[in-house]
Design a protein around this motif. Structure first.
Motif, PDB file in Angstrom:
ATOM      1  N   PHE A 260       0.835  -1.191   0.000  1.00  0.00           N
ATOM      2  CA  PHE A 260       0.000   0.000   0.000  1.00  0.00           C
ATOM      3  C   PHE A 260       0.869   1.239   0.000  1.00  0.00           C
ATOM      4  O   PHE A 260       1.818   1.360   0.777  1.00  0.00           O
ATOM      5  CB  PHE A 260      -0.898  -0.026   1.251  1.00  0.00           C
ATOM      6  CG  PHE A 260      -1.770   1.185   1.365  1.00  0.00           C
ATOM      7  CD1 PHE A 260      -2.963   1.250   0.646  1.00  0.00           C
ATOM      8  CD2 PHE A 260      -1.414   2.246   2.177  1.00  0.00           C
ATOM      9  CE1 PHE A 260      -3.768   2.369   0.769  1.00  0.00           C
ATOM     10  CE2 PHE A 260      -2.233   3.354   2.285  1.00  0.00           C
ATOM     11  CZ  PHE A 260      -3.410   3.414   1.581  1.00  0.00           C
ATOM     12  N   THR A 261       0.519   2.143  -0.896  1.00  0.00           N
ATOM     13  CA  THR A 261       1.206   3.430  -0.888  1.00  0.00           C
ATOM     14  C   THR A 261       0.167   4.543  -0.716  1.00  0.00           C
ATOM     15  O   THR A 261       0.166   5.227   0.302  1.00  0.00           O
ATOM     16  CB  THR A 261       1.980   3.632  -2.199  1.00  0.00           C
ATOM     17  OG1 THR A 261       1.091   3.353  -3.301  1.00  0.00           O
ATOM     18  CG2 THR A 261       3.180   2.694  -2.273  1.00  0.00           C
ATOM     19  N   THR A 262      -0.727   4.630  -1.727  1.00  0.00           N
ATOM     20  CA  THR A 262      -1.837   5.583  -1.607  1.00  0.00           C
ATOM     21  C   THR A 262      -3.115   4.859  -1.983  1.00  0.00           C
ATOM     22  O   THR A 262      -3.087   3.792  -2.621  1.00  0.00           O
ATOM     23  CB  THR A 262      -1.637   6.780  -2.564  1.00  0.00           C
ATOM     24  OG1 THR A 262      -1.598   6.296  -3.910  1.00  0.00           O
ATOM     25  CG2 THR A 262      -0.356   7.533  -2.228  1.00  0.00           C
ATOM     26  N   SER A 263      -4.226   5.407  -1.604  1.00  0.00           N
ATOM     27  CA  SER A 263      -5.522   4.765  -1.874  1.00  0.00           C
ATOM     28  C   SER A 263      -5.782   4.680  -3.373  1.00  0.00           C
ATOM     29  O   SER A 263      -6.262   3.658  -3.893  1.00  0.00           O
ATOM     30  CB  SER A 263      -6.654   5.554  -1.199  1.00  0.00           C
ATOM     31  OG  SER A 263      -6.462   5.586   0.175  1.00  0.00           O
ATOM     32  N   ALA A 264      -5.406   5.755  -4.081  1.00  0.00           N
ATOM     33  CA  ALA A 264      -5.668   5.755  -5.520  1.00  0.00           C
ATOM     34  C   ALA A 264      -4.862   4.693  -6.220  1.00  0.00           C
ATOM     35  O   ALA A 264      -5.370   3.942  -7.071  1.00  0.00           O
ATOM     36  CB  ALA A 264      -5.330   7.146  -6.086  1.00  0.00           C
TER      37      ALA A 264
END
Lengths: 301, 779
Positions: A260-264
């Motif tokens: 996971f890095t960003t939700s997008a």
């Protein structure tokens, strides 16, 4: 600056079949609190014994505080505190005798700090170690290992058998020390919650091999629990993403995103696997869940 | 100090309580018991070894599994290097060694040995036992941890091995159980220190291996090396002499196939518990009682070489073993002995330790197989010994040893298997008053001196003990007696001799041999210079010899034993002294035989020849008059007395008493002549006899004076016998006071005035000027 602990390709075998530790690389910078995880028999205690020269490595090199572990001398041990679950204390001694014995060994012995810890741990000075409970013995051992403000504290399963209150006191003692004197902590334990409270780095060892060594923050940021509504029609994933482990449970998609890095970005990857998935929800994971997840994963593999 | 405190704390805290309440009380008890035995004169060596055994077990266990090194709690602690070794092995060792050290201190004080000697002995003790303690610990550390029950057996086995090897080592190399004995056993040191060093090398290897395996404790090696320093020092110091000493032994060992047997029992005297059943000869043993009368004997150990013995039985041909100091003849004797009685018949050495703790006795066992011809019946055994080695010198060079007033005895044992035994003779001069021992080394490089000294040591080629002392530092009348260790062909350095007696000896011998015709044709090379260790007994007035003794055949009876008279002046003269006299006669070109034959014949000198030698000797040294008296030859010695009186030599009181007692007119005349120039001793001697005789002596004095011509300058014409008596008696009184003054600050008064008409009454300490003043008032 050299790391506090630096293992390079360390190998330890007790016979030709039994390799307790193999090809182990580990680096613990100064000031780091590292939690050292692994299932039973993974080689945690062997690694610690190699680091402390209680065992000699069959191969590789272990450096502790910049010194080869095989050449650790009195000057090095004055900077190292070691508390072990299996440590045999001189049970016939009273705590006062133990402290009197240890005090001249360490030039940095801090009586005030010792008294402070003593009060915090609520240990009786005149009682023999034999008559103390296990938790008190561990605290006494920690007391004798922290009072000289070591640069490196190595704890091997210190929480086993301790009640929650004792655990708290134990951890508080460590935190107390860290407030006044920066030190490196190498904590081998199964107790993930305490590690989460204490450690900023986590290492995971299994079958004598290092599987994971990462900072706690990074680990917590990297792992997310994913939940979404499955798309209508054919729900079979056509693509595979190794960081995205998704299970299809009826109309719901549930899994873990290990990258996971960003939700997008994560939603984009999910859409690639399951086009049309809606209602995507990312939930942070606790360290315990991450460790359990990793253990299960390693076990499956 | 912190380190010691740490070790002590380490020891105190990390050793089992069980050890403290079991082993230590036993050890301390045994140690105290052993010290008690030591002081009461017993041999506590076995008990000491018994004490050592549990400690070794403990130390082994410490090194093996119970070591504090093996505790992770401590292995991760910054213990100073070597702490476990010090705590596990050295501290028990130190505690074990404490009492042996403490118990020596009173003896050192009593015998005035000096604490330097104690320290050397202590170093020796430390070095020796340190080897075994370190060995036990290192072996334990080297072996893998022994698990029960194997541990128990292995521990007992290994420590038993160490213990037995230790005991054997100690037995064969002579552990000093006392400080003084340490310095006495020079021979032992020559043997044991090389062996000890070898052991050390092995132990060092073991320790290194142990430390290599166990990672911690490299300092133990360093500590162990430190322990070796005393040994190394002594070794290096003794090495040249040890090599020289052992070479002849090696030659001897190679030349003969004789193996020494266990024939000598160095044990407590057993003559008091002699078995009365003597029907079998193999039960006859312990037949050599030797008694030392002095408890302050500085002689540490005497080894009496059994020169020979004779067996007298009904069924056995009487055999007399000839003996001779001549080495070639001695070889022949040994050959005869071996041929007749099997090997090793002449290899008996009786070790005689006259030190207080073992001061009585040696025993010799005559093995049954030596007498195959014997078929039973009473047996008489007579043994003849010579003093082979006398170690009496626990003194550093140039260091006064202290004072002693007693004597070394050269005994001749004669014991009858029937139970009766005739006591030995003692051939020994008595020291006059306290004597000091000063150790000097003299390098006699002149060949003439070599010749001289070689004669004195009877031509022996091998090193042996000798002690050189002069009698009189002022007159130096050839009163040179030797009995110390002489190492021929040995130069141990030279230097100025500060002691006047030594200087005089050297001057005397040098001057003497320059005049002697045989000095230059002796064929002795300069390189063969003889070095002497001189242990000089000095007093203010005299320096006397310590004894060496060859047994005399047949031995005299010794009435002084029955009379319980400790005065050794009454002892018969020894053959050795006669030898010396004969040697001197020889060098004075008197009528004698060749030198080689001389000593051989002296060995079996018949009584009449002995008497003639004694008379000649007495003419030159009145000291030997006592031997004439001892043998009852006063009347036959009239010529001796006349000669002595004519020489106007001061005669001992004993001679004067002999002359006074004699009814022989020639002796009387000689006495009067003596009295004419030196009457005081005569009157003194007379005053010591019975009053009637004293009166008779006065009458004789009066008669002598009346017969003297008036122009005799020695006698004032107006002196009456009474006045002479008073004068002489008062002079004697003054002499007596002078003697008393040596011992007392205050003289007891009143003293009767011998003249009868005045009584001296004085108070206060003696004052020589006052005495002179009072003397002047005597009419």
């Amino acid at each position: 600056m050299k790391p506090a602990i630096h293992l390079r390709n360390v190998h330890k075998s007790f016979d030709y079949r039994n390799h307790a530790v193999s090809q182990l690389d580990l680096e613990v910078p100064h000031g780091t609190f590292m939690g050292f995880f692994g299932p039973n028999g993974a080689g945690k205690t062997t690694t610690i014994k190699v680091m402390l020269n209680l065992l000699q490595p069959s191969g590789g090199r272990a450096e502790v505080l910049g010194t080869d572990s095989r050449k650790l001398g009195p000057n090095d041990f004055q900077r190292i505190g070691y508390v072990s679950e299996n440590q045999e204390l001189p049970n016939w001694m009273t705590l006062r005798q133990l402290l009197e014995y240890c005090r001249p060994l360490y030039p940095n012995w801090d009586d005030a700090f010792c008294d402070k810890l003593l009060k915090q741990f609520q240990l009786p000075l005149g009682k023999t170690l034999r008559s103390m409970s296990r938790g008190m013995q561990m605290k006494a051992s920690l007391l004798s290992s922290l009072s000289y403000r070591p640069d490196l504290v190595i704890l091997d399963e210190p929480f086993s058998g301790l009640d929650p209150l004792s655990r708290d006191q134990f951890v508080e003692g460590l935190l107390e020390l860290s407030e006044e004197h920066p030190f490196t902590l190498f904590l081998s334990t199964h107790d993930v919650d305490e590690v989460e409270r204490l450690c900023d780095t986590v290492a995971f060892i299994r079958n004598g091999r290092m599987n994971l060594c990462e900072s706690t923050e990074s680990l917590l940021n990297r792992f997310r629990r994913v939940e979404a509504s499955a798309p209508q029609g054919d729900t079979t994933s056509t693509k595979h993403n190794r960081n995205l482990l998704i299970e299809h449970q009826g109309s719901r998609l549930s899994g873990i995103d290990r990258g996971f890095t960003t939700s997008a970005e994560s939603e984009r990857r999910l859409q690639e696997m399951y086009p049309g998935a809606t209602g995507v929800l990312y939930t942070p994971m606790r360290l315990r869940e991450i460790i359990v997840h990793l253990s299960e994963g390693y076990q499956r593999s | 100090m912190n380190r010691l405190h740490l070790v002590w704390t380490h020891f105190r805290l990390f050793h089992n309580l069980q050890v403290r309440i079991t082993i230590w009380p036993i050890i301390w008890l045994c140690q105290f018991l052993e010290a008690g035995i030591y002081y009461t004169g017993g041999d506590g060596l076995a008990l000491q070894r018994l004490t050592l055994y549990p400690i070794l077990i403990w130390v082994f266990c410490n090194g093996n599994g119970d070591s504090t090194r093996n505790r992770p709690f401590l292995r991760t602690r910054p213990l100073p290097a070597g702490t476990p070794f010090l705590s596990d092995a050295m501290l028990p060792f130190a505690l074990f060694s404490l009492i042996p050290l403490l118990r020596e201190i009173p003896l050192v004080i009593e015998y005035r040995l000096g604490f330097g000697n104690l320290m050397w002995a202590w170093f020796d003790f430390l070095a020796l036992h340190g080897v075994f303690f370190t060995c036990a610990w290192s072996l334990g550390a080297l072996l893998p941890s022994l698990n029960s029950p194997l541990k128990v057996f292995m521990t007992l086995f290994i420590t038993g091995l160490i213990f037995i090897s230790l005991t054997l080592f100690l037995q064969h190399t002579g552990t000093p159980v006392s400080t003084s004995r340490f310095w006495g056993n020079r021979h032992y040191q020559e043997v044991r220190y090389p062996v000890l060093w070898l052991c050390n090398a092995v132990v060092i290897l073991i320790t290194c291996c142990a430390c290599r395996f166990h990672l911690r404790g490299r300092a133990a090696v360093g500590i162990f090396f430190l322990l070796q320093l005393p040994i190394a020092t002594i070794m290096l110091w003794r090495l040249p002499e040890a090599i020289r000493h052992n070479l002849p032994s090696l030659d001897h060992a190679l030349a003969t196939t004789t193996q020494p047997e266990d024939q000598v029992h160095i044990a407590t005297p057993s003559y008091q518990k002699l078995e009365r059943d003597y029907t079998r000869i193999d039960r006859i043993h312990h037949s050599f009682p030797l008694i030392v009368e002095s408890e302050h004997l500085p002689v540490e150990e005497m080894i009496l070489r059994l020169e020979g013995y004779r067996i007298i039985t009904e069924n056995l041909t009487r055999w007399e073993a000839a003996r001779s100091p001549d080495p070639f003849l001695r070889e022949a004797i040994q050959a005869v002995l071996q041929k007749k009685y099997g090997p090793s018949a002449a290899e008996n050495d009786a070790v005689f330790r006259p030190f207080p703790n073992t001061r009585r006795g040696a025993s010799i066992t005559f093995l049954r197989e030596r007498f195959p011809q014997w078929e039973g019946g009473p047996v008489e055994i007579e043994a003849f010994c010579s003093l082979h080695r006398l170690t009496s010198v626990f003194v550093a060079e140039d260091q006064p040893l202290g004072s002693f007033t007693t004597h070394a005895h050269g005994p001749t044992g004669r014991v009858y298997a029937t139970g009766a035994w005739e006591s030995h003779r003692v051939i020994q001069d008595r020291d006059r008053g306290p004597a000091n021992v000063i150790h000097r080394r003299v390098d006699l490089a002149f060949r003439q001196q070599n010749l001289f000294w070689k004669r004195l040591i009877h031509g022996r080629q091998e090193p042996f003990q000798i002690m050189a002392v002069f009698r009189d530092a002022d007159t130096m009348e050839n009163r040179v007696y030797l009995q110390t260790r002489v190492s021929p062909f040995q130069r141990l350095g030279d230097g100025p001799f500060s002691h006047p007696g030594i200087n005089k000896l050297v001057e005397r011998t040098s001057r003497y041999h320059q005049q002697h015709p045989e000095g230059e044709r002796a064929g002795i090379r300069a390189a063969e210079s003889v070095h002497l260790d001189l242990f000089v007994l000095t007093t203010a007035e005299a320096m006397r010899v310590k004894a060496v003794q060859y047994a005399r055949l047949p031995p005299f009876s010794s009435p002084y034993h029955e009379a319980d008279d400790p005065r050794l002046e009454d002892q018969p003269m020894g053959t050795w002294e006669v030898d010396l006299l004969q040697n001197r006669f020889h060098t004075r070109s008197l009528e004698i035989r060749t030198e080689t034959k001389l000593f051989r014949h002296l060995a079996n000198l018949p009584p009449h020849e002995y008497r003639s030698v004694l008379f000649e000797a007495t003419k030159r040294n009145p000291k030997y008059a006592k031997f004439i008296e001892q043998n009852g030859w006063e009347e036959e010695a009239a010529a001796v007395w006349q000669d002595l009186a004519r020489q106007e030599i001061r005669l001992p009181v004993s001679v004067l008493q002999i002359m006074l007692r004699s009814e022989n007119p020639e002796i009387r005349e000689a006495l009067l002549h003596y009295q004419s120039w030196n009457p005081t001793p005569v009157l003194l001697a007379g005053s010591q006899l019975d009053p009637a005789f004293h009166q008779e002596m006065l009458a004789a004095t009066e008669l002598a004076l009346s017969r003297m011509p008036p122009e005799n300058p020695l006698v004032a014409p107006n002196w009456t016998p009474t006045r002479i008596q008073n004068h002489f008696a008062f002079t004697w009184l003054g002499a007596a006071i002078t003697d008393l003054r040596k011992y007392y600050d205050r003289i007891p008064y009143p003293l009767p005035y011998p003249g009868g008409d005045r009584v001296l009454i004085e108070d206060g300490p003696y004052d020589s000027s006052r005495r002179r003043r009072i003397l002047a008032e005597v009419p």
